[in-house]
Design an enzyme around this catalytic site. Structure first.
Site, mmCIF file in Angstrom:
data_model
loop_
_atom_site.group_PDB
_atom_site.id
_atom_site.type_symbol
_atom_site.label_atom_id
_atom_site.label_comp_id
_atom_site.label_asym_id
_atom_site.label_seq_id
_atom_site.Cartn_x
_atom_site.Cartn_y
_atom_site.Cartn_z
ATOM 1 N N ASP A 58 20.619 95.376 83.151
ATOM 2 C CA ASP A 58 19.692 94.737 82.909
ATOM 3 C C ASP A 58 19.576 93.389 84.050
ATOM 4 O O ASP A 58 19.520 94.251 85.152
ATOM 5 C CB ASP A 58 19.803 93.583 81.495
ATOM 6 C CG ASP A 58 21.326 93.059 81.250
ATOM 7 O OD1 ASP A 58 21.807 92.524 82.470
ATOM 8 O OD2 ASP A 58 21.913 93.225 80.201
ATOM 9 N N ASP A 81 31.362 95.440 82.200
ATOM 10 C CA ASP A 81 30.152 94.803 82.099
ATOM 11 C C ASP A 81 30.297 93.448 81.258
ATOM 12 O O ASP A 81 29.909 92.368 81.999
ATOM 13 C CB ASP A 81 29.349 95.766 80.860
ATOM 14 C CG ASP A 81 27.944 95.041 80.634
ATOM 15 O OD1 ASP A 81 28.169 94.167 79.652
ATOM 16 O OD2 ASP A 81 26.986 95.462 81.358
HETATM 17 N N1 56B Z 1 25.002 93.739 80.637
HETATM 18 C C1 56B Z 1 25.054 92.473 79.770
HETATM 19 N N2 56B Z 1 23.968 91.836 79.388
HETATM 20 C C2 56B Z 1 23.681 91.453 78.165
HETATM 21 C C3 56B Z 1 25.157 91.154 77.690
HETATM 22 C C4 56B Z 1 24.706 90.005 76.516
HETATM 23 C C5 56B Z 1 25.536 89.591 75.332
HETATM 24 N N3 56B Z 1 26.300 90.602 74.776
HETATM 25 C C6 56B Z 1 27.392 89.951 74.140
HETATM 26 C C7 56B Z 1 28.262 90.983 73.819
HETATM 27 C C8 56B Z 1 29.512 90.319 74.210
HETATM 28 C C9 56B Z 1 29.405 88.906 74.822
HETATM 29 O O1 56B Z 1 30.436 88.133 73.981
HETATM 30 C C10 56B Z 1 28.048 88.651 74.443
HETATM 31 O O2 56B Z 1 27.694 87.694 73.707
HETATM 32 C C11 56B Z 1 23.341 89.863 76.628
HETATM 33 N N4 56B Z 1 23.002 90.465 77.752
HETATM 34 C C12 56B Z 1 21.520 90.354 78.397
HETATM 35 O O3 56B Z 1 21.442 89.327 79.228
HETATM 36 C C13 56B Z 1 20.209 88.925 79.598
HETATM 37 C C14 56B Z 1 20.055 87.406 78.897
HETATM 38 O O4 56B Z 1 20.764 86.634 79.825
HETATM 39 P P1 56B Z 1 20.533 84.948 79.356
HETATM 40 O O5 56B Z 1 19.292 84.794 78.275
HETATM 41 O O6 56B Z 1 20.517 84.314 80.603
HETATM 42 O O7 56B Z 1 21.924 84.432 78.684
HETATM 43 C C15 56B Z 1 19.494 89.644 78.705
HETATM 44 O O8 56B Z 1 19.017 90.794 79.479
HETATM 45 C C16 56B Z 1 20.469 90.151 77.453
HETATM 46 O O9 56B Z 1 19.958 91.253 77.014
HETATM 47 C C17 56B Z 1 26.180 91.802 77.659
HETATM 48 O O10 56B Z 1 27.241 91.582 77.420
HETATM 49 N N5 56B Z 1 26.269 92.598 78.699
#
Ligand code: 56B
Length: 309
Positions: free
Chosen positions: A215, A283
């Site tokens: 993303d 990730d």
């Molecule tokens: N690559 C990746 N992207 C992730 C996440 C997560 C959350 N995953 C949960 C799982 C385990 C953790 O404890 C997290 O709580 C959100 N995003 C992405 O980030 C962007 C939002 O950013 P902002 O609104 O600025 O916080 C949006 O594109 C969203 O889809 C992840 O893990 N990996």
């Protein structure tokens, strides 16, 4: 996901605007002392979890909506995860398939207690209708039936999700080649695995097959470490917050090179530690290190309007 790995690797080999620098990978790995710092799923404590089927329903709804927060400066992933969790605690039937099928934009906003229209709100509503309709048609209304139909295979679950729910078919055509990225389908599997700690309906024997979730946060983190290098023109676009069209060469390269770079980083870490390292864990750590609250100050992320991430 072999299709994701191989198509993204092809993009990385043929990219015109983004490259992967192995020296950046070494620098980051040295910085963390050769070992990935431990990271807990839900370190923020914002997700719903009841150790049962309702958690699967919550995750599917969450990851159906897990995209495009940036157009509203105040809106973050946390609002979505915590807002949906609160709504479910207040009313356990809120994500029943027949209700998802008919949800409106105003109702979704209410549910999240968000005071103004959400970015791409009409798409978010359409995607919830899709989830409700298909859950009812093929899975007796329950996401847990979708999960158990995969028989403990992460790859099978991504296949099922992308077959049944068109909104999860995150792909692009790049220089004539189909490129698979599958961010939301893969993060759905990883979220289940993380929430259930790899047990019960979160047990996937092939979790190592999942790639990172491409993303807009992780590419910026990789740029910060010099792992991804962008052409001058692309740096100018990203740093001046100019929108990068969805499906443009630049956008596909940023995402595909991020997936490939994380694969190389994972292999390098595994070789240095002599233990298996999962892309999911890499990730999560990279993503958490790129949040505004983190120590590292990363460059701006690219702005793309899309339902995929
Ligand atoms: N690559 C990746 N992207 C992730 C996440 C997560 C959350 N995953 C949960 C799982 C385990 C953790 O404890 C997290 O709580 C959100 N995003 C992405 O980030 C962007 C939002 O950013 P902002 O609104 O600025 O916080 C949006 O594109 C969203 O889809 C992840 O893990 N990996």
């Amino acid at each position: 996901m072999e299709a994701v790995r191989s198509s993204c690797s092809w993009v990385a080999d043929n990219a015109s605007h983004v490259s992967i620098d192995p020296a950046g990978i070494e620098k980051l790995v040295d910085h963390i002392g050769g070992k990935l710092p431990p990271i807990k799923w839900d370190f923020e404590g914002i997700h719903y979890f009841d150790n049962g089927p309702l958690t699967a329903q919550y995750m599917l709804v969450l990851d159906a909506l897990n995209f495009c927060f940036w157009p509203d400066d105040d809106l973050q992933y946390d609002h979505l995860a915590a807002g949906l969790a609160d709504a479910l605690k207040a009313d356990p039937t809120v994500f029943d398939a027949h209700r998802l099928k008919k949800i409106t934009g105003a109702a979704l906003r209410d549910l999240l207690q968000w005071p103004r229209p959400l970015p791409l709100e009409d798409e978010r509503v359409r995607l919830l209708h899709e989830v409700g309709t298909e859950l009812e048609r093929s899975f007796h209304g329950k996401a847990v039936n979708l999960v158990t139909a995969a028989n403990g295979s992460a790859v099978a679950l991504v296949d099922l999700v992308t077959k049944h729910f068109p909104g999860f078919r995150d792909h692009s055509v790049y220089k004539g080649h189909q490129v698979f990225l599958y961010k939301r389908a893969q993060i759905f599997v990883a979220d289940l695995w993380g929430a259930f700690k790899g047990k019960g309906i979160g047990e996937f024997r092939d979790i190592s097959s999942i790639t990172m979730f491409a993303d807009y946060v992780v590419p910026a983190v990789l740029r910060h470490w010099g792992i991804l290098t962008c052409s001058q023109a692309l740096v100018k676009m990203v740093d001046s917050l100019q929108e990068l069209p969805s499906g443009s060469e630049e956008e596909v390269e940023l995402r595909a090179c991020t997936i490939t770079a994380v694969e190389r980083l994972r292999e390098y870490l595994a070789a240095r530690t002599g233990t298996e390292v999962l892309s999911v864990q890499v990730d999560w750590w990279l993503w958490s290190s790129g949040l505004p609250s983190a120590v590292e100050k990363v460059p701006p992320y690219h702005r793309t309007q899309t339902i995929y991430y």
